[in-house]
Design a protein around this motif. Structure first.
Motif, PDB file in Angstrom:
ATOM      1  N   ALA A   1     -41.544  23.319 -24.232  1.00 51.14           N
ATOM      2  CA  ALA A   1     -40.802  22.461 -23.310  1.00 51.14           C
ATOM      3  C   ALA A   1     -40.647  21.086 -23.919  1.00 51.14           C
ATOM      4  CB  ALA A   1     -41.532  22.358 -21.975  1.00 51.14           C
ATOM      5  N   ASP A   2     -39.405  20.642 -23.986  1.00 44.70           N
ATOM      6  CA  ASP A   2     -39.096  19.274 -24.389  1.00 44.70           C
ATOM      7  C   ASP A   2     -38.147  18.779 -23.307  1.00 44.70           C
ATOM      8  OD1 ASP A   2     -38.453  16.902 -25.726  1.00 44.70           O
ATOM      9  OD2 ASP A   2     -38.530  17.845 -27.678  1.00 44.70           O
TER      10      ASP A   2
ATOM     11  N   LEU B   1     -50.712  12.502 -17.734  1.00 43.18           N
ATOM     12  CA  LEU B   1     -51.350  13.815 -17.789  1.00 43.18           C
ATOM     13  C   LEU B   1     -52.807  13.716 -18.222  1.00 43.18           C
ATOM     14  CD1 LEU B   1     -48.443  15.902 -19.348  1.00 43.18           C
ATOM     15  CD2 LEU B   1     -49.322  16.089 -17.011  1.00 43.18           C
ATOM     16  N   LYS B   2     -53.088  12.827 -19.171  1.00 46.17           N
ATOM     17  CA  LYS B   2     -54.476  12.653 -19.623  1.00 46.17           C
ATOM     18  C   LYS B   2     -55.356  12.100 -18.509  1.00 46.17           C
ATOM     19  CE  LYS B   2     -53.584  12.066 -24.580  1.00 46.17           C
ATOM     20  NZ  LYS B   2     -53.618  11.137 -25.741  1.00 46.17           N
TER      21      LYS B   2
ATOM     22  N   PHE C   1     -45.905  21.468 -22.795  1.00 47.96           N
ATOM     23  CA  PHE C   1     -46.825  22.374 -22.120  1.00 47.96           C
ATOM     24  C   PHE C   1     -48.262  22.227 -22.635  1.00 47.96           C
ATOM     25  CE2 PHE C   1     -43.109  25.478 -21.267  1.00 47.96           C
ATOM     26  CZ  PHE C   1     -42.826  24.841 -20.058  1.00 47.96           C
ATOM     27  N   THR C   2     -48.417  21.837 -23.900  1.00 45.24           N
ATOM     28  CA  THR C   2     -49.766  21.698 -24.460  1.00 45.24           C
ATOM     29  C   THR C   2     -50.501  20.508 -23.856  1.00 45.24           C
ATOM     30  OG1 THR C   2     -49.104  20.260 -26.311  1.00 45.24           O
ATOM     31  CG2 THR C   2     -48.953  22.645 -26.651  1.00 45.24           C
ATOM     32  N   MET C   3     -49.767  19.592 -23.243  1.00 44.72           N
ATOM     33  CA  MET C   3     -50.375  18.400 -22.665  1.00 44.72           C
ATOM     34  C   MET C   3     -50.805  18.587 -21.209  1.00 44.72           C
ATOM     35  SD  MET C   3     -50.379  16.505 -25.220  1.00 44.72           S
ATOM     36  CE  MET C   3     -49.581  16.453 -26.836  1.00 44.72           C
TER      37      MET C   3
ATOM     38  N   PRO D   1     -56.096  21.246 -18.864  1.00 42.60           N
ATOM     39  CA  PRO D   1     -56.622  22.593 -19.098  1.00 42.60           C
ATOM     40  C   PRO D   1     -56.802  23.403 -17.819  1.00 42.60           C
ATOM     41  CG  PRO D   1     -57.776  21.001 -20.476  1.00 42.60           C
ATOM     42  CD  PRO D   1     -56.890  20.211 -19.564  1.00 42.60           C
ATOM     43  N   SER D   2     -57.210  22.736 -16.738  1.00 44.33           N
ATOM     44  CA  SER D   2     -57.410  23.464 -15.471  1.00 44.33           C
ATOM     45  C   SER D   2     -56.102  24.051 -14.952  1.00 44.33           C
ATOM     46  CB  SER D   2     -58.011  22.523 -14.422  1.00 44.33           C
ATOM     47  OG  SER D   2     -57.152  21.411 -14.181  1.00 44.33           O
ATOM     48  N   VAL D   3     -54.992  23.339 -15.182  1.00 45.46           N
ATOM     49  CA  VAL D   3     -53.690  23.836 -14.756  1.00 45.46           C
ATOM     50  C   VAL D   3     -53.293  25.054 -15.585  1.00 45.46           C
ATOM     51  CG1 VAL D   3     -51.223  23.295 -14.640  1.00 45.46           C
ATOM     52  CG2 VAL D   3     -52.912  21.624 -13.843  1.00 45.46           C
ATOM     53  N   LEU D   4     -53.502  24.974 -16.893  1.00 43.49           N
ATOM     54  CA  LEU D   4     -53.188  26.114 -17.765  1.00 43.49           C
ATOM     55  C   LEU D   4     -54.032  27.326 -17.394  1.00 43.49           C
ATOM     56  CD1 LEU D   4     -52.767  24.464 -21.290  1.00 43.49           C
ATOM     57  CD2 LEU D   4     -50.987  25.268 -19.732  1.00 43.49           C
TER      58      LEU D   4
END
Length: 393
Positions: free
Chosen positions: A221-222, A294-295, A337-339, A342-345
């Motif tokens: 995703a960009d 996000l962080k 998407f990598t950002m 982790p809990s969401v992924l």
């Protein structure tokens, strides 16, 4: 009735030697340093043939042999055969919506040098981009003292792989651009152009999270959303090279209008603008500010789940469709998407496994973030260039 006698053409000794040499180089290029014994085992060749090949490549400066670092094993260690990065160099180009990155990549996948610049206004026009690529590559060649033997280019659009014709790159406002032909004429080396997500899939398969997986999907995703497919160990390219436009699956009939002319496309719900809306940010928020937001969410799973609930649902729905249609062992998520926290992924992965018929059948499709970071498309572009270059080393 007497059938005519047919014979199978027998390869000439020089053709066999060239094939063995190229196969050995590909193994070293992707796999890295190994011993002669390993080469013989992997290639199914006898040791004398391996010795002849390695000696010839070493004499030409393409490989070298080195004693490995001291280990605990007894006895004399076997020499490792290492590819020499500057023995074969390609130019890799990653054209994105907001910037361009180039790199010289050597045999073995080592990035020898790089440069990048932002795109805005007039310098986003194809002619300006091509000119800047050539000028920047010339400077890099002078700095590194090497000349590339081929080039690979990643573009966020629909690309005809046969000749690098960009049918459409909407977020760049490009339509019907003979990019491969134009770059080949000015760089004077073979140039292969591919869709950015397709090349991302190639890189992940050869050097990243999908290494060792024969069936994998890369979804990134960009500004938009794209995908690449590895099927039975090879890149799936579709008719004329057009494949992987996952972002234009219609998942929300009557949803937001999309530049493609449809409405309710997946990327209108999980692309960069959608992520900004989910975070309560303006749709034109700079990428850096999105990542900061996000962080800050990552340490608080409950807040992350609450703010990204609808975004996660649309991401899950699209991934369920992808898994049900293609049945991959692995899905690799790239770019924005990598950002995601982790809990969401983890939540998305669990939902896909639960809701996808195919995922349940295969015991649970694995969903992981890219391991190659911002270099994924550069490395993918380099690998498609090496497909031809290794045959000539």
């Amino acid at each position: 009735m007497i059938r005519p006698v047919t014979s199978t053409p027998v390869a000439r000794p020089d053709e066999v030697r060239r094939h063995n040499r190229t196969t050995l180089l590909r193994l070293l290029h992707i796999g890295g340093p190994v011993t002669r014994a390993t080469l013989a085992n992997e290639l199914g060749l006898n040791r004398s043939t391996i010795k002849t090949l390695v000696d010839g490549l070493a004499e030409a400066g393409v490989v070298e042999e080195r004693v490995p670092r001291p280990g605990r094993g007894a006895g004399r260690p076997s020499l490792l055969v290492l590819p020499q990065p500057q023995a074969a160099v390609v130019l890799a180009v990653d054209i994105q919506v907001e910037h361009v990155a180039i790199a010289f990549v050597g045999l073995g996948g080592q990035i020898l040098g790089r440069n990048s610049w932002n795109l805005h206004g007039r310098n986003r026009e194809p002619g300006e981009v091509i000119t800047h690529i050539v000028e920047s590559a010339t400077v890099l060649a002078g700095d590194l003292g090497c000349i590339p033997s081929g080039a690979g280019v990643s573009v966020p659009g629909v690309v005809r792989r046969a000749d690098g014709h960009v049918h459409e790159a909407p977020n760049l406002r490009w339509t019907d651009i003979a990019l491969g032909e134009r770059l080949t004429s000015v760089l004077r080396v073979p140039v292969l152009v591919g869709n950015d997500a397709e090349l991302g899939a190639v890189a992940e398969h050869l050097r990243g999270s999908a290494r060792g997986s024969s069936d994998a999907v890369y979804v990134s995703a960009d500004v938009g959303v794209g995908g690449g497919v590895i099927a039975e160990g090879s890149s799936l390219r579709g008719a004329a090279g057009y494949v992987g436009e996952f972002g234009h699956m219609v998942i929300r009939p009557g949803g937001r209008g999309c530049y493609c002319g449809s409405s309710g496309c997946w990327e209108t719900e999980v692309g960069e603008a959608a992520l900004c809306r989910a975070l309560g940010l303006p749709e034109d928020t700079p990428r850096g500010a999105i990542l900061v937001e996000l962080k800050e969410l990552a340490p608080d799973p409950e807040a992350a789940a609450r703010r990204l609930a609808e975004f996660s649902e649309w991401l899950t729905l699209g991934l369920v469709n992808v898994v049900n249609l293609l049945g991959p062992q692995l899905v690799v998520l790239g770019d924005l998407f990598t950002m995601l926290p982790p809990s969401v992924l983890d939540t998305v992965t669990a939902a896909v496994r639960r809701r996808s018929l195919v995922s349940r059948a295969v015991g649970g499709t694995e969903i992981v973030p890219s391991s190659l970071g911002a270099d994924v498309k550069l490395l993918g572009a380099a690998e498609v260039a090496f497909e031809q270059v290794l045959d000539t080393v």
